[in-house]
Design an enzyme around this catalytic site. Structure first.
Site, mmCIF file in Angstrom:
data_model
loop_
_atom_site.group_PDB
_atom_site.id
_atom_site.type_symbol
_atom_site.label_atom_id
_atom_site.label_comp_id
_atom_site.label_asym_id
_atom_site.label_seq_id
_atom_site.Cartn_x
_atom_site.Cartn_y
_atom_site.Cartn_z
ATOM 1 C CB ALA A 94 -0.893 0.016 1.227
ATOM 2 C CE LYS A 95 5.457 4.852 -0.188
ATOM 3 N NZ LYS A 95 6.587 4.009 0.243
#
Ligand code: NAD
Length: 429
Positions: free
Chosen positions: A113-114
């Site tokens: 994720a980011k």
């Protein structure tokens, strides 16, 4: 099976284009259901929020924020939160996909994720940053969780940001949940050895490659671009623990060079009080060169640990290092990578070389879930073991399949994620 080809460019973002191109070429080497490529080329979840805060001057300001979960096939999604004016959905998508592949490359049970906020943090006061962080945390809380998606610091965020995040989500849940983020202060469930972990991993990756190339570390002359968190730890560990000679280091202001070796203790002391390298060595004990010159110096090992796109088509044929251990994310462009491969330069790619940070984040999460904390020696020993094992797996995959290290890393990572997707039954045969 062939991968579906795209008729028009999907993105103008160079990092996303490179990541997708590397993914496609790895996928094409594997015997997989092509539907899996369609799953893996897109993020699972994207959330965009407009974050209002009241500024110190009493006026309302709004900021765009994002959280992208690329994949949770192998475990909770994991990735940093950055505060920077250039943050946009495409950059966050690319970085989220890279996190999925990085976690798979070193085989830790996380997806990728980011997140980020488009803002200029230097123009916000500490109180405004706290309000922005808390509001952002509250707005994306519905998709976060210690078993769902675990943020960490990234560009312009730090352990204080993660402490606010953890506090906000814990208040939301009604109980103390340190496992909700990593990269926290040690007093709030952070791990010993986390700050140094990425640089330590980069050093271990470089040393493993030196050994494969028959280069004793104590004979190696090393150049490090970017004497920040990653680069300074990599340089100091390579020098102190492995006996390498560090001949050049740089930051955004300057690059300093001494072919006989730099005095790292003096440089560390200088940086502690003066922040930047351009005021170091005014008495002539070092040569001041440009960052461009630094990259093409005569040396054995080059550690690019500053920013992306530093080794390009323009300088790849002048690089003199035999080994590159990538500390930064995306320091080598797609085209430059081919030139380095043709020239026989051995590259330990970013998603393997700089994975030490996420490995120790994983250790932090495990410690938080158990409420039982390890000594720094235990963290270092476990990190070393994980880095060496991951390096060896990629090395063997490269030998078996006759691939360069970057392609082998991607093949292993893509295969692991694809297998998880298939075993979970998202796609039947
Ligand atoms: P940092 O801000 O602590 O250090 C960056 C260093 O690079 C500084 O010395 C800065 O002056 C220098 N720099 C910036 N722009 C430059 C330029 N144009 N030319 C030369 N030097 C320049 O950042 P960091 O945490 O060390 O991260 C460095 C890289 O490593 C980034 O690409 C980051 O995404 C990547 N990375 C960091 C971590 C981590 O745990 N910190 C983990 C994985 C990857």
């Amino acid at each position: 099976m062939a991968v579906a080809t795209q008729t028009k460019p999907e993105t103008t973002n160079p990092m996303l284009a490179t990541t997708l191109a590397l993914f496609d070429s790895a996928f094409a080497r594997l015997e997989l259901n092509e539907g899996i490529a369609a799953i893996m080329r897109q993020p699972e979840v994207e959330l965009k929020v407009n974050i209002p805060i009241v500024g110190d001057d009493g006026r309302i300001k709004t900021f765009e924020g994002y959280r992208v979960q690329h994949s949770a096939a192998r475990g909770p999604s994991k990735g940093g939160i950055r505060y920077h004016p250039d943050v946009d959905i495409e950059e966050v998508r690319a970085l989220a996909m890279l996190m999925t592949l990085k976690c798979a490359a070193v085989n830790i049970p996380f997806g990728g994720a980011k997140g980020g906020i488009s803002c200029e943090p230097s123009q916000l006061s500490q109180h405004e940053l706290e309000r922005l962080t808390r509001r952002f945390a509250k707005m994306i809380a519905p998709i976060l969780g210690g078993k769902r998606d675990i943020p960490a610091p990234d560009m312009n965020t730090n352990e204080q940001t993660m402490a606010w995040f953890m506090d906000e989500i814990s208040s939301h849940q009604g109980y103390y949940s340190p496992e909700i983020t990593t990269g926290k202060p040690i007093i709030l469930g952070g791990s010993e050895g986390r700050t140094e972990a990425t640089g330590r991993g980069v050093a271990i990756a470089a040393v493993e490659m030196m050994r494969k190339q028959g280069l004793p570390p104590e004979d190696a002359r090393v150049v490090v671009q970017g004497f920040g968190n990653v680069g300074s730890y990599a340089a100091n560990i390579l020098s102190e623990e492995y006996g390498c000679t560090i001949v050049a280091v740089s930051d955004i202001t300057d690059a300093i060079y001494n072919p006989h070796g730099l005095d790292l203790a003096a440089i560390n002391e200088h940086i502690k009080y003066n922040r930047f390298l351009n005021t170091y060595g005014v008495n002539g004990e070092v040569d001041h060169i440009t960052n461009a010159e630094l990259l093409t110096l005569d040396c054995d090992v080059l550690v690019p640990a500053a920013i992306e796109n530093q080794i390009t088509e323009k300088n790849a044929d002048q690089i003199q290092a035999r080994i590159i251990s990538e500390g930064a994310n995306g320091p080598t462009t797609f085209a430059a990578d081919a030139i380095l491969n043709d020239r026989g330069i051995m590259v330990v790619p970013d998603i393997l070389a700089n994975a030490g940070g996420v490995i120790v984040s994983y250790f932090e999460w495990v410690q938080d879930l158990q409420f039982y904390f390890w000594e720094v020696e235990e963290v270092r020993e476990k990190l070393h073991k994980k880095m060496v094992k991951s390096f060896d797996e990629v090395w063997h995959a490269a030998q078996e399949r006759n691939l360069d290290m970057r392609s082998a890393t991607y093949v292993l990572a893509v295969e692991r994620v694809a297998n998880a997707i298939q075993k979970r039954g998202f796609v039947s045969n």
